[in-house]
Design a protein around this motif. Structure first.
Motif, PDB file in Angstrom:
ATOM      1  N   UNK A 101      16.088  20.776   3.727  1.00  0.00           N
ATOM      2  CA  UNK A 101      14.876  20.050   4.096  1.00  0.00           C
ATOM      3  C   UNK A 101      14.723  18.796   3.222  1.00  0.00           C
ATOM      4  N   UNK A 119       7.587   9.867   7.919  1.00  0.00           N
ATOM      5  CA  UNK A 119       6.270  10.347   8.298  1.00  0.00           C
ATOM      6  C   UNK A 119       6.344  11.230   9.543  1.00  0.00           C
ATOM      7  N   UNK A 132       8.324  14.503   8.796  1.00  0.00           N
ATOM      8  CA  UNK A 132       7.537  15.399   7.941  1.00  0.00           C
ATOM      9  C   UNK A 132       6.446  16.100   8.746  1.00  0.00           C
ATOM     10  N   UNK A 133       5.819  15.366   9.637  1.00  0.00           N
ATOM     11  CA  UNK A 133       4.784  15.950  10.478  1.00  0.00           C
ATOM     12  C   UNK A 133       5.387  16.993  11.417  1.00  0.00           C
ATOM     13  N   UNK A 167       8.046  18.654  11.047  1.00  0.00           N
ATOM     14  CA  UNK A 167       8.617  19.778  10.290  1.00  0.00           C
ATOM     15  C   UNK A 167       7.534  20.628   9.626  1.00  0.00           C
ATOM     16  N   UNK A 168       6.306  20.201   9.704  1.00  0.00           N
ATOM     17  CA  UNK A 168       5.275  20.763   8.851  1.00  0.00           C
ATOM     18  C   UNK A 168       4.389  21.849   9.428  1.00  0.00           C
ATOM     19  N   UNK A 169       3.276  22.054   8.751  1.00  0.00           N
ATOM     20  CA  UNK A 169       2.371  23.165   9.035  1.00  0.00           C
ATOM     21  C   UNK A 169       1.738  23.084  10.416  1.00  0.00           C
ATOM     22  N   UNK A 170       1.592  21.874  10.935  1.00  0.00           N
ATOM     23  CA  UNK A 170       0.951  21.727  12.247  1.00  0.00           C
ATOM     24  C   UNK A 170       1.965  21.800  13.376  1.00  0.00           C
ATOM     25  N   UNK A 171       3.230  21.854  13.047  1.00  0.00           N
ATOM     26  CA  UNK A 171       4.262  21.853  14.088  1.00  0.00           C
ATOM     27  C   UNK A 171       5.286  22.968  13.831  1.00  0.00           C
ATOM     28  N   UNK A 178       6.655  24.658  11.281  1.00  0.00           N
ATOM     29  CA  UNK A 178       6.326  25.824  10.458  1.00  0.00           C
ATOM     30  C   UNK A 178       5.124  26.570  11.032  1.00  0.00           C
ATOM     31  N   UNK A 179       4.142  25.821  11.528  1.00  0.00           N
ATOM     32  CA  UNK A 179       2.978  26.462  12.148  1.00  0.00           C
ATOM     33  C   UNK A 179       3.378  27.290  13.348  1.00  0.00           C
ATOM     34  N   UNK A 222       5.270  23.896  19.275  1.00  0.00           N
ATOM     35  CA  UNK A 222       5.403  23.570  17.858  1.00  0.00           C
ATOM     36  C   UNK A 222       6.745  24.025  17.301  1.00  0.00           C
ATOM     37  N   UNK A 264      -1.838  27.321  11.777  1.00  0.00           N
ATOM     38  CA  UNK A 264      -2.533  28.617  11.837  1.00  0.00           C
ATOM     39  C   UNK A 264      -3.387  28.845  10.591  1.00  0.00           C
ATOM     40  N   UNK A 271       5.086  13.919   3.856  1.00  0.00           N
ATOM     41  CA  UNK A 271       4.105  13.344   4.775  1.00  0.00           C
ATOM     42  C   UNK A 271       3.050  12.550   3.993  1.00  0.00           C
ATOM     43  N   UNK A 309       4.651   9.277   2.758  1.00  0.00           N
ATOM     44  CA  UNK A 309       4.987   8.340   3.831  1.00  0.00           C
ATOM     45  C   UNK A 309       3.763   7.853   4.579  1.00  0.00           C
TER      46      UNK A 309
END
Lengths: 300, 300
Positions: free
Chosen positions: A126, A148, A151-152, A154-158, A160-161, A185, B37, B131, B134
């Protein structure tokens, strides 16, 4: 019950992957004195350079191409998305997570090495994805936007979430909407950002970015429904992993919610929508259409 | 045997942390419909907003300040390094890794939630760090450089590589040099990049960047030796974690290799070297000197 059609579309990449594979390997080339332990390097290479369809890198490169940009300039972005994809698979396979022993017909990373190393392999991949973007993309504005966006995605809202909700959904009955939101996601975000990065590198206008995003959204969902259909119907040889796992994990699937026939129908509709989405890109979008056809018809 | 001196330097942050804590909390603020989540958000907050000394963020902000830059402008970088630090602790504590039940006096993330969520919490925090950089740092050249530097420090040649070698070294006898190389990557790299990011945000000249890097190198090593000394001598209340773990894990330590007296001596020398390194920054470096003094004398 509808049979999965026999392979009519042989998988051939829509773009020359040779340079990509070279760039991918170069990105996990470590020397003796740079601080990366040999075993960690081995694990990263095992995870990243495993045989694969390279769908997401293809989406990056084809998007760049479809927007009149340079495929070569898009290579770092293609490498980065494949690194995020590879890292997410390594972590997804861990005993605490989906607990898979096999992937793409080979032992998963933690089985091949050990669990601790697999955790670290994922972590390092990562970081490396962002290092590649921030080191190799130009100009700075493009590199920042790429970091940016990735990262978005790959992140909690996508990504990983989605994975978190996927795990939480084991042995629960989901609605179709909930299932779609998980996959949007867990799978869709990376498809979409792959296209977005390609468009970014090419300096594409908003209209084209939007068209590619629409394509990616439809393609991502179609991909997942096909995945579910294969898990019901496929064999271990075809899948490269242990089939029927969804059922054993009590995961809701599209065939379970819609039935196999309807799921198949949805795939066809979504692939058509993906094709339609990129019409405005003209002939430059033909490889993307071929790719969509492949996704819609794949049997492994 | 030399006793650890009773606390003479009470820990007080060298910079006002209020804005930092607000920025940190804001960075893990999720809403109901953004795809993160609830439980994942809770886990991320648990890991990130845990009470801590915020050493690395202080290094970022003090470096910026010492180079005549704005502490506020450095906040995103301070948040990002703390995210990397927090994520690395969550993964380090996992059963397959160091297998710790307690950290900073509280249950570790996987004990508080579960192992799968802890893996994902770490993954999400790492992505979020990039994130933040950036999205919030300007101009683009600064943001890109920051992403590049943090990705390198967080990656296979530094933080993750150091952790991999640290695990591999259990029940092995290391030389002093090997031990230092592990800690230079596992701990030192993040200290150094914290200072570098602060300098970057302030647009510091190469000479200052170098001075701060020297400071960070010495400070990082001193910090680790003190850590080792505390593990030998500290109590659970002081440490916030189960003491004597190094010995049980068969890890080589500085006191083991050098003896407690010599280790203590080294700490003093390193702290002096850290102080000397930042002389050229004049009075602006005084908070960094205070911080170094604290590190050298800490008992918990």
């Amino acid at each position: 019950m509808t049979q999965i059609a026999p392979p009519t579309v042989k998988f051939s990449p829509q773009v020359d992957l040779q340079k990509f594979e070279a760039a991918l390997a170069a990105a996990v080339q470590f020397d003796d004195v740079d601080g990366c332990p040999d075993r960690l390097a081995d694990g990263m290479r095992y995870a990243l350079l495993a045989p694969g369809k390279r769908l997401r890198p293809q989406l990056v490169m084809l998007a760049a191409q479809a927007c009149g940009g340079s495929v070569d300039a898009a290579l770092p972005a293609a490498v980065a998305v494949e690194m995020i994809h590879a890292y997410s698979l390594v972590h997804d396979d861990l005993p605490a997570m989906d607990d898979d022993d096999l992937r793409r017909g080979r032992p998963t990373c933690h089985k091949q090495f050990d669990e601790a190393l697999a955790i670290l392999v994922g972590d390092a991949l990562q970081a490396q994805a962002f290092e590649v973007l921030a080191t190799q993309l130009t100009p700075a504005e493009t590199a920042v936007a790429a970091c940016r966006e990735l990262a978005t995605a790959a992140g909690a809202r996508a990504l990983v979430g989605g994975q978190a909700d996927d795990l939480a959904a084991e042995f629960q009955d989901l609605t179709l909407e909930q299932l779609q939101l998980i996959h949007a996601r867990k799978t869709g975000a990376l498809f979409r950002v792959s296209l977005k990065l390609g468009a970014l590198v090419a300096g594409a206008a908003a209209e084209r970015v939007q068209a590619l995003d629409e394509y990616g959204t439809k393609l991502g969902l179609a991909f997942q429904i096909v995945d579910d259909l294969l898990d019901v119907n496929g064999t271990e040889a075809q899948l490269g992993k242990t089939p029927g796992k969804d059922a054993r994990q009590g995961k809701s699937t599209f065939p379970e919610l819609l039935g196999v026939e309807e799921s198949r129908q949805r795939v066809n509709e979504l692939i058509q929508q993906a094709r339609d989405a990129v019409k405005l890109l003209g002939t430059a979008a033909e490889p993307l259409i071929e790719l969509a056809n492949y996704v819609g018809q794949r049997t492994h």
